[in-house]
Design an enzyme around this catalytic site. Structure first.
Site, mmCIF file in Angstrom:
data_model
loop_
_atom_site.group_PDB
_atom_site.id
_atom_site.type_symbol
_atom_site.label_atom_id
_atom_site.label_comp_id
_atom_site.label_asym_id
_atom_site.label_seq_id
_atom_site.Cartn_x
_atom_site.Cartn_y
_atom_site.Cartn_z
ATOM 1 N N ARG A 243 0.833 -1.196 0.000
ATOM 2 C CA ARG A 243 0.000 0.000 0.000
ATOM 3 C C ARG A 243 0.866 1.243 0.000
ATOM 4 O O ARG A 243 1.912 1.295 0.650
ATOM 5 C CB ARG A 243 -0.918 0.027 1.235
ATOM 6 C CG ARG A 243 -2.101 -0.929 1.146
ATOM 7 C CD ARG A 243 -3.099 -0.443 0.105
ATOM 8 N NE ARG A 243 -4.212 -1.362 -0.072
ATOM 9 C CZ ARG A 243 -4.238 -2.337 -0.979
ATOM 10 N NH1 ARG A 243 -3.200 -2.545 -1.754
ATOM 11 N NH2 ARG A 243 -5.305 -3.100 -1.103
ATOM 12 N N ASP A 267 5.192 -0.547 -6.628
ATOM 13 C CA ASP A 267 3.948 -0.789 -7.352
ATOM 14 C C ASP A 267 2.827 0.093 -6.817
ATOM 15 O O ASP A 267 1.782 0.208 -7.447
ATOM 16 C CB ASP A 267 3.554 -2.267 -7.216
ATOM 17 C CG ASP A 267 2.339 -2.629 -8.053
ATOM 18 O OD1 ASP A 267 2.332 -2.307 -9.258
ATOM 19 O OD2 ASP A 267 1.396 -3.242 -7.500
ATOM 20 N N GLU A 272 -1.668 7.999 -5.339
ATOM 21 C CA GLU A 272 -2.335 7.396 -6.494
ATOM 22 C C GLU A 272 -3.676 8.098 -6.745
ATOM 23 O O GLU A 272 -4.365 8.454 -5.788
ATOM 24 C CB GLU A 272 -2.579 5.907 -6.234
ATOM 25 C CG GLU A 272 -1.307 5.096 -6.189
ATOM 26 C CD GLU A 272 -1.577 3.602 -6.026
ATOM 27 O OE1 GLU A 272 -2.654 3.145 -6.477
ATOM 28 O OE2 GLU A 272 -0.733 2.899 -5.443
ATOM 29 N N HIS A 290 0.494 -0.121 -9.862
ATOM 30 C CA HIS A 290 -0.413 -0.860 -8.982
ATOM 31 C C HIS A 290 -1.045 -2.046 -9.712
ATOM 32 O O HIS A 290 -2.270 -2.160 -9.835
ATOM 33 C CB HIS A 290 -1.504 0.057 -8.430
ATOM 34 C CG HIS A 290 -2.088 -0.443 -7.132
ATOM 35 N ND1 HIS A 290 -2.615 0.384 -6.168
ATOM 36 C CD2 HIS A 290 -2.237 -1.708 -6.642
ATOM 37 C CE1 HIS A 290 -3.060 -0.330 -5.150
ATOM 38 N NE2 HIS A 290 -2.843 -1.609 -5.422
ATOM 39 N N ILE A 291 -0.186 -2.959 -10.156
ATOM 40 C CA ILE A 291 -0.646 -4.103 -10.947
ATOM 41 C C ILE A 291 -0.355 -5.430 -10.259
ATOM 42 O O ILE A 291 -0.314 -6.481 -10.907
ATOM 43 C CB ILE A 291 -0.002 -4.100 -12.352
ATOM 44 C CG1 ILE A 291 1.540 -4.124 -12.251
ATOM 45 C CG2 ILE A 291 -0.477 -2.904 -13.154
ATOM 46 C CD1 ILE A 291 2.244 -4.420 -13.556
ATOM 47 N N GLY A 292 -0.174 -5.399 -8.928
ATOM 48 C CA GLY A 292 0.204 -6.623 -8.224
ATOM 49 C C GLY A 292 -0.712 -7.801 -8.500
ATOM 50 O O GLY A 292 -0.261 -8.925 -8.678
#
Length: 319
Positions: A243, A267, A272, A290-292
């Site tokens: 996060r 990430d 954001e 943010h593509i985990g």
């Protein structure tokens, strides 16, 4: 008939499961500011990380009976307030763990071999300065035999540890809750092997680790700041696929610039979807948006798990 708005989308398999169970599922994205009116005709909403379900939206839609989060963290939902209003709140904590763990190591491999910087410079200077770039990126290191500190040893932290153990790394695990003494690795051909894990206190982790990976929820303040960076080994690598806000971004940039931190893989970001420019352009940071959990396999697992939870909830409420 139960109507569900999958505002951030849902995997086709999950959508099909819901429809087969008799639910109506709409996947058209409705802008945040239009949701208070649009949601009045729905019984449930599912979201990922983009849509926010805050107190004001919950109050505006007393007809809502369920909020579903496709993923782990629920910091975009006022969970306790929703529950106090009688809404069910569900998420899918297990479905995305392998995908997030693999992304951690994508960033680690990128950092130890300078791929993030090389991929920026080779298209521009590869033809004219090939030998200079070769020399610049010639001091890579290996992960095998190194210590990785994992802060937060839940599902994703444990999946990350399993990959690390498979690579021959030593795992230092920190969590407020119990840490298992060993993990079972599932290898090809149905072979399994148990490998030990070392539980450590926070200070030992940040002073002994060669790499640190964060796997914790959103906090009121960063867990890694200037003081923590001062106590780390020089040349450490940091990866955050958990996060934004769990790392002090000013302190991280200072530690990168001083050389205390050799590289970072990010990430997630504090601001954001508009991360700060100095992070985005820093030559020692490997970046993803943010593509985990954004793999085909994870999204199918998320869709199936979320659909199952929704179906079970409404079946139970009808008894």
């Amino acid at each position: 008939m139960i109507r569900i708005l999958a505002n951030d989308g849902i995997d086709p398999v999950g959508k099909h499961m819901l429809e087969q169970a008799g639910f109506t599922v709409d996947t058209e994205n409705i802008p945040q500011e239009q949701l208070p009116e649009a949601l009045k005709s729905y019984d449930a909403i599912t979201v990922r990380s983009a849509t926010k379900v805050r107190k004001e939206l919950i109050d505006a839609c007393p007809n809502l009976r369920l909020i579903g989060r496709g993923g782990v963290g629920m910091d975009n939902i006022d969970v306790e307030y929703a529950k106090s209003k009688g809404l069910a709140v569900v998420n899918t904590p297990a479905a995305s763990s392998p995908s997030v763990a693999e992304l951690v190591f994508a960033h680690l491999f990128t950092g130890i071999r300078f791929l993030h910087d090389s991929n920026r410079k080779m298209p521009v200077d590869g033809g004219a300065k090939f030998n200079a770039l070769k020399k610049a990126y010639a001091a890579g290191i290996e992960l095998k035999g190194k210590k990785i500190g994992i802060i937060g040893f839940g599902r994703i932290g444990r999946e990350t540890a399993k990959i690390a153990l498979g690579l021959g790394m030593e795992v230092l695990a920190y969590d407020l809750y119990d840490v298992p003494a060993q993990l079972e690795l599932a290898l090809a051909g149905g072979v399994t092997v148990n490998v030990p894990v070392k539980k450590v206190e926070f200070n030992e982790l940040i002073t002994e680790a060669d790499f640190i990976s964060l796997h914790i929820p959103f906090l009121d303040k960063p867990i890694l700041g200037a003081e923590e960076f001062r106590r780390m080994k020089t040349g450490i690598g940091i990866v955050n696929c958990s996060r934004g806000g769990t790392i002090d971004e000013d302190a991280l940039i200072a530690a990168l610039d001083s050389g205390v931190v050799a590289f970072a893989g990010l990430d997630v970001f504090e601001n954001e979807p508009t991360p700060r420019e100095d992070l985005l352009k820093h030559p020692k940071i490997s970046l993803t948006p943010h593509i985990g959990a954004a793999t085909n396999e994870a999204q199918e697992r998320i869709g199936v798990e979320l659909a199952s939870l929704i179906i079970d909830h409404f079946k139970e409420s009808e008894k």
